[in-house]
Design an enzyme around this catalytic site. Structure first.
Site, PDB file in Angstrom:
ATOM      1  N   ASP A 174       0.852  -1.187   0.000  1.00 57.83           N
ATOM      2  CA  ASP A 174       0.000   0.000   0.000  1.00 57.83           C
ATOM      3  C   ASP A 174       0.884   1.231   0.000  1.00 57.83           C
ATOM      4  OD1 ASP A 174      -2.375  -1.426   0.057  1.00 57.83           O
ATOM      5  OD2 ASP A 174      -2.493  -1.447   2.237  1.00 57.83           O
ATOM      6  N   ASP A 223      -7.057  -1.501  -4.656  1.00 57.71           N
ATOM      7  CA  ASP A 223      -8.141  -1.093  -3.762  1.00 57.71           C
ATOM      8  C   ASP A 223      -9.081  -0.108  -4.450  1.00 57.71           C
ATOM      9  OD1 ASP A 223      -7.034  -2.651  -1.763  1.00 57.71           O
ATOM     10  OD2 ASP A 223      -5.895  -0.984  -0.891  1.00 57.71           O
TER      11      ASP A 223
END
Length: 205
Positions: A135, A151
């Protein structure tokens, strides 16, 4: 000489090919862009440090996430690996019914996002099937979580799914009938039934 039913069958055949192809293109775009950017992040960004891109509006903040999207349920990576594989299987199974462009966009975004994070779980440290998801996108004005392109694909797909549900769009094409319209026969269904009958008879009626 072409009959009316054979002329109508040509667009239907093209749709059966092009709509699933749209799903594949969308999924591949999300997956490839997600993995390319993650590889760049791992190679170039310091882990655990914020790098301003547009002040506090947009920052890069490289972390390794052992949980689901937006760091949910950290430490349960293997569970999400299994769930992701199931989601992929369900989407692939639904392709045979797919005739709707909005559904193709939704399933393509969802598939690409799921495959993006699943690839991390299968190939990145600490190893198969518990790899940590990379991330790096941090927008503190919008949410405290750090996320990635996969995402974004998943969330965008789910937003589109809400709209699909609101407007009653069917995966086979057309819209669900509601209220008084539910008793009226659909032209598309009638045409499909006639085409099936024609194929069963081995010729034109």
């Amino acid at each position: 000489m072409k009959t009316a039913s054979s002329a109508a069958a040509a667009p239907t055949t093209r749709r059966r090919v092009l709509v699933p192809l749209l799903l594949v293109v969308v999924a591949a775009t999300v997956l490839v862009s997600d993995q390319l950017v993650k590889n760049w992040v791992v190679a170039n960004l310091p882990e655990g440090e914020s790098v301003p891109v547009i002040g506090e509006f947009l920052q890069w903040h490289f972390v390794r996430n052992p949980g689901a999207a937006f760091s949910i349920a950290s430490g349960q990576t293997w569970i999400f690996t299994i769930l992701s594989a199931v989601v992929v299987g369900v989407i692939v199974w639904q392709i045979r019914r797919l005739r709707s462009i909005p559904w193709a966009l939704f399933l393509g975004l969802l598939l690409g996002g799921v495959l993006g994070n699943l690839t991390d779980r299968l190939t990145r440290e600490p190893g198969f099937p518990e790899g940590h998801v990379v991330d790096f996108i941090f927008t503190p004005w919008m949410m405290p979580a750090i996320y990635n392109i996969a995402d974004i694909g998943i969330v965008s797909g789910m937003i589109l799914f809400v709209l699909i549900t609101i407007f009653g769009l069917k995966i086979e094409g057309g819209r669900e009938k509601r209220g008084a319209d539910a008793d009226a026969p659909e032209a598309d269904d009638a045409d499909a039934s006639a085409a099936d009958d024609e194929r069963a008879d081995g010729g034109t009626p």
